[in-house]
Design a protein around this motif. Structure first.
Motif, mmCIF file in Angstrom:
data_model
loop_
_atom_site.group_PDB
_atom_site.id
_atom_site.type_symbol
_atom_site.label_atom_id
_atom_site.label_comp_id
_atom_site.label_asym_id
_atom_site.label_seq_id
_atom_site.Cartn_x
_atom_site.Cartn_y
_atom_site.Cartn_z
ATOM 1 N N GLN A 1 8.341 -0.170 -6.319
ATOM 2 C CA GLN A 1 8.013 1.064 -7.150
ATOM 3 C C GLN A 1 9.248 1.895 -7.225
ATOM 4 O OE1 GLN A 1 7.683 4.459 -6.365
ATOM 5 N NE2 GLN A 1 7.268 5.106 -8.391
ATOM 6 N N GLU B 1 8.240 -3.551 5.742
ATOM 7 C CA GLU B 1 8.252 -4.955 5.801
ATOM 8 C C GLU B 1 7.358 -5.430 6.988
ATOM 9 O OE1 GLU B 1 8.932 -8.985 6.334
ATOM 10 O OE2 GLU B 1 9.729 -7.738 7.837
ATOM 11 N N GLY C 1 6.895 -10.994 6.028
ATOM 12 C CA GLY C 1 7.291 -11.344 4.717
ATOM 13 C C GLY C 1 6.690 -10.575 3.724
ATOM 14 N N ARG C 2 5.871 -9.533 3.794
ATOM 15 C CA ARG C 2 5.210 -8.546 3.016
ATOM 16 C C ARG C 2 6.231 -7.513 2.821
ATOM 17 N NH1 ARG C 2 0.732 -10.833 5.611
ATOM 18 N NH2 ARG C 2 -0.470 -12.148 4.543
ATOM 19 N N LEU C 3 6.215 -6.977 1.568
ATOM 20 C CA LEU C 3 7.119 -6.018 1.516
ATOM 21 C C LEU C 3 6.833 -4.829 0.423
ATOM 22 C CD1 LEU C 3 10.228 -4.753 1.607
ATOM 23 C CD2 LEU C 3 10.736 -6.559 -0.147
ATOM 24 N N MET C 4 7.169 -3.544 0.878
ATOM 25 C CA MET C 4 6.630 -2.430 -0.124
ATOM 26 C C MET C 4 7.862 -1.394 -0.246
ATOM 27 S SD MET C 4 3.910 0.391 -0.253
ATOM 28 C CE MET C 4 5.018 1.427 0.954
ATOM 29 N N ILE C 5 8.274 -1.354 -1.397
ATOM 30 C CA ILE C 5 9.305 -0.199 -1.586
ATOM 31 C C ILE C 5 8.863 0.694 -2.435
ATOM 32 C CG2 ILE C 5 11.751 0.216 -2.370
ATOM 33 C CD1 ILE C 5 12.368 -2.623 -1.820
ATOM 34 N N CYS C 6 8.669 1.895 -2.095
ATOM 35 C CA CYS C 6 7.911 3.033 -2.940
ATOM 36 C C CYS C 6 8.536 4.439 -2.575
ATOM 37 C CB CYS C 6 6.307 2.935 -2.433
ATOM 38 S SG CYS C 6 5.432 4.370 -3.264
ATOM 39 N N TRP D 1 -0.220 -0.122 3.964
ATOM 40 C CA TRP D 1 0.033 -1.550 3.726
ATOM 41 C C TRP D 1 1.695 -1.596 3.395
ATOM 42 C CZ3 TRP D 1 2.399 -3.915 -0.201
ATOM 43 C CH2 TRP D 1 2.307 -5.385 -0.434
ATOM 44 N N GLU E 1 5.612 9.164 -4.359
ATOM 45 C CA GLU E 1 4.476 8.289 -4.905
ATOM 46 C C GLU E 1 3.430 7.684 -3.868
ATOM 47 O OE1 GLU E 1 3.953 8.168 -8.456
ATOM 48 O OE2 GLU E 1 5.646 9.772 -8.409
ATOM 49 N N LEU F 1 -3.541 1.565 -4.084
ATOM 50 C CA LEU F 1 -3.868 0.800 -5.309
ATOM 51 C C LEU F 1 -2.837 -0.451 -5.348
ATOM 52 C CD1 LEU F 1 -4.142 3.790 -7.809
ATOM 53 C CD2 LEU F 1 -6.009 2.534 -6.835
ATOM 54 N N PHE F 2 -1.400 -0.061 -4.734
ATOM 55 C CA PHE F 2 -0.602 -1.387 -4.910
ATOM 56 C C PHE F 2 -1.024 -2.582 -4.359
ATOM 57 C CE2 PHE F 2 3.156 1.948 -4.902
ATOM 58 C CZ PHE F 2 2.909 2.267 -6.338
ATOM 59 N N HIS F 3 -1.815 -2.573 -3.545
ATOM 60 C CA HIS F 3 -1.977 -4.126 -2.641
ATOM 61 C C HIS F 3 -3.601 -4.351 -2.755
ATOM 62 C CE1 HIS F 3 -4.091 -2.131 0.998
ATOM 63 N NE2 HIS F 3 -2.981 -1.090 0.452
ATOM 64 N N LYS F 4 -4.384 -3.940 -3.965
ATOM 65 C CA LYS F 4 -5.723 -4.425 -4.219
ATOM 66 C C LYS F 4 -5.601 -5.909 -4.641
ATOM 67 C CE LYS F 4 -7.953 -0.916 -2.996
ATOM 68 N NZ LYS F 4 -8.356 -0.713 -1.555
ATOM 69 N N GLU G 1 14.466 -10.812 -0.029
ATOM 70 C CA GLU G 1 13.495 -10.874 1.398
ATOM 71 C C GLU G 1 13.462 -12.406 1.926
ATOM 72 O OE1 GLU G 1 10.657 -11.242 4.294
ATOM 73 O OE2 GLU G 1 10.448 -12.248 2.323
ATOM 74 N N LYS H 1 3.074 -11.399 -0.658
ATOM 75 C CA LYS H 1 3.008 -10.164 -1.709
ATOM 76 C C LYS H 1 4.342 -9.239 -1.398
ATOM 77 C CE LYS H 1 0.073 -7.296 -4.409
ATOM 78 N NZ LYS H 1 -1.150 -7.194 -4.983
ATOM 79 N N ARG I 1 -0.303 6.527 -4.287
ATOM 80 C CA ARG I 1 -0.765 5.316 -5.050
ATOM 81 C C ARG I 1 -0.875 3.961 -4.044
ATOM 82 N NH1 ARG I 1 3.772 5.609 -9.358
ATOM 83 N NH2 ARG I 1 2.567 3.937 -10.211
ATOM 84 N N VAL J 1 5.659 -5.357 -3.262
ATOM 85 C CA VAL J 1 5.444 -4.271 -4.339
ATOM 86 C C VAL J 1 6.713 -3.592 -4.332
ATOM 87 C CG1 VAL J 1 4.210 -2.307 -4.750
ATOM 88 C CG2 VAL J 1 2.909 -4.219 -3.837
#
Lengths: 342, 342
Positions: A312, B321, B324-329, B10, B333, B339-342, A321, A308, B336, A310
């Motif tokens: 934003q 990261e 392999g899971r990645l978040m950019i935010c 996360w 913010e 809520l992003f990884h529900k 990636e 997964k 939030r 995400v």
């Protein structure tokens, strides 16, 4: 031709696993598989040949199990396109001296496969009957500075085939101003790097314009198809001149034609051009992978596997990636990517 | 206390591998290891107890091999802090009814370990001699709305210890306006969730303010340290009231004091607060991992392992990261993220 290293697509593409072996469009098929698929019905599997690096032999065999493993030719080192094409053409000549040959990169994208097949058939019909070299020219849709151009003499059409014209000149990648001038005219085409010719035409062209290279492959011919082939190829390959087929043959040859192709084509040489090949959402995002977007516009997001992701609040970025390697870069700065991962 | 799920971090922190088990600061030690290290010289390893979820037993044992495996207590389900503290305190009472106990979360950060040790020693000296409960209060440096506050009566200092004052009241997380008022006064402290008290004081407090919970742990006592312990704990645990120790005991108790701590402390509850705990480069970036930055400012970039990461052209973002899971935010913010990884 499947020997490229695809360094502009790091981290999606790496030296170990370059672009042609990757499902860059997220369709379930890699670029080399899609290239193979495009020739379905045009060429039986046993007549498909791949020239690649030794390091990629297993990858080609795994991705194209239909092709006889003996049709995967291995270059011991990269020597640009002329030696690569000479090798496979001499190799094919050994198997069938009357063969009609299409040379194609393995990492380009063509969306209208039906139109592509029709175009290739028309080229092959022409080269089966003549000693001509036909290059595929794509009608330009924008002043692209990343492609070479072919200038055609539209007054000199082949009597046999309305879409085939004599080439006036090959033009190197232009600057933006020159590219605009080319696009404004109607006789300039993008050089797709796809060539159609009979084996006899290739061999003659090399003999005339690259006599030394021709002699070397002539000398290798007795070993083709034997256990000694690789050893002898390895012995001479590093000594071959690293030169592109455009410089080595095309710009020098006389009986050279361009087929005016109207299918949509891309060499997907940059993230920006890949973005154009993937359906964009209504916010202008091209997404491959399990990606959730929030307040994100005009991005290309390419994440391998099903992990997964995400994103934003981004506008106009590349996010890529793979295997924990990650790159985030403005699309406007994509020319710098090669430098980022040295 | 090491049972938290760390869902605000996360993908660095996941239910399978929450924040306390992660090297969030990039120091080579995880938060629970750093918490253990902070008590070096204060408490021998055999007197360190960890309360966690069953799912994390192996992780605790792996990260803190010095602690006897029998000191890792396993909650079959999360029931907030009061049951967790009651369990371990009754368990310790069984082993040593005269023990002096420090309760601490396992996922907070304290940078000045020397000052921390001195503070804890002063608290323990006090609770060894009195029936008091001492909470650690941190002098606030900003109007933080993410923490609870302790209002102290500065006129009522302990005669034994100049940094210990009587608590007037516990205050829940305030809004910004109220937080500003608290910070403007000199008798409000952040509630660090660290408590010091003797085992007798704890047990008495539970007996008075949580008699039902006290009865249940009293009934479990014969099984502590036996093969039947887990089975009996499992049988009663889900039926315990899920309540925080603040509500269950602190806000009700009378002999309750605050130690005015002057070490820098953070619960690192958000990416923004984690960013403050990691040395920033001269462009305001806090980086953990093998990360190359270009034209990037005011970001926190946290990438697990040694895989290469390149970030170009970001300002004010979180990039995280892991596997392999990645978040950019955007940092602005970050509320939030849950809520992003529900």
């Amino acid at each position: 031709m499947a020997g490229g290293a695809g360094s502009r697509f790091w981290p999606m593409s790496t030296e170990d696993n370059p672009k042609q072996f990757i499902d860059v469009l997220g369709t379930g098929r890699t670029l080399i598989q899609m290239t193979y698929d495009r020739f379905g019905g045009l060429c039986p599997a046993e007549n498909v040949w791949v020239v690649t690096s030794k390091a990629y032999q297993a990858k080609v065999h795994e991705q194209l199990p239909e092709i006889p493993i003996g049709n995967i030719l291995l270059e011991p080192c990269r020597r640009n396109t002329a030696p690569c094409i000479a090798y496979v053409c001499w190799r094919i000549k050994n198997a069938n001296p009357r063969a009609n040959i299409v040379i194609t990169p393995s990492d380009h994208v063509v969306r209208d496969v039906k139109l592509f097949k029709r175009s290739i058939r028309e080229c092959m019909a022409f080269t089966a009957e003549t000693d001509s070299i036909v290059t595929l020219g794509i009608r330009p849709t924008r002043p692209e500075t990343g492609y070479g151009y072919i200038e055609a003499d539209l007054s000199f059409s082949s009597s046999r085939e309305k879409n085939i014209f004599r080439v006036d000149s090959f033009r190197e990648k232009p600057d933006l101003e020159l590219a605009r001038q080319y696009v404004a005219k109607n006789n300039y085409f993008w050089n797709a790097g796809i060539f159609v010719w009979s084996v006899q035409t290739v061999v003659n062209a090399f003999r005339v314009y690259q006599p030394e290279m021709a002699r070397k492959f002539e000398a290798l011919s007795p070993y083709f198809g034997t256990d000694a082939e690789q050893e002898h190829v390895d012995a001479v390959y590093a000594g071959l001149e690293p030169i592109s087929v455009d410089y080595a043959i095309m710009e020098k040859a006389e009986e050279i034609f361009v087929y005016q192709a109207s299918f949509d084509w891309s060499d997907v040489g940059t993230w920006g051009s890949l973005k154009k090949q993937i359906p964009n959402d209504s916010y202008g995002n091209a997404v491959v992978g399990n990606v959730d977007l929030y307040e994100t516009n005009n991005c290309i997001i390419h994440c391998a596997g099903n992990k997964k992701v995400v994103v934003q609040g981004l506008d106009g970025y590349i996010v890529a990636e793979k295997d924990g390697r990650l790159m985030i870069c403005k699309l406007s700065e994509e020319q710098r990517i090669k430098l980022f991962h040295k």
